[in-house]
Design a protein around this motif. Sequence first.
Motif: not given
Length: 203
Positions: A87-95, A147-152, A163-168, A170-177
């Motif tokens: 869900l987070a990845l889909a939201y991020h991609r759409n944004a 949280f996710v809106t702030g990231f976007v 160059e670090e966004v994808e990794r960042d 992923d870190t945000a998602i792991r923090l949420i989980i």
Amino acid sequence: MAVSARRGAPLTLGEISSTALRLMDEGGVEGLSMRKLAAELDVNPMSLYHHVDNKDALIRLICSTAAQRMELPPDDGSPWQDQLRALALAYHRNALEHPAMWHHLHNHPEIIADRGLVIWQTLYRILRLAGVPEPELRRTSDVLHAFVTGFVIAETTGHLPAEEVERDFDTAIRLIIGGLSGMSERSGSSGSSESPGQSGLSG
């Protein structure tokens, strides 16, 4: 100009919305007009008003149906962690694919406030699987959305290295989980350790 080869065929609301979204992607909200949209669809501008009242109503429709264009995780019994990540990845991609729509949506919180939207219902379902108590669903979903809106916002305004966004993220998602897992564990332990004398104070 690319013109829809549908002259004489009835318009559909889906075609109107998808074409309007493309125009927004190309030129922002300001680049969308009912006249320009009609030209793209090869119809008389008045034909559009049989489907939507005006430009504002059309943009609201596009924003409120954004989740229908995402690859939302199905209710297939997979772990809630995997569903939340999807869900987070889909939201991020759409944004990122539709920035003009996304920014308009978040400048009009009354659209987001509709908890009947598919994306909220999907998130609620996942949060229930994660063990979030029913009374906490609204609060928890609001915080996760912020949280996710702030990231976007940080990403699209250059506050995060490209160059670090994808990794960042992923870190945000792991923090949420991790945070949700901790909430579930604390909720379970407090419920099991609560004595009869304390139960009257928990409300």
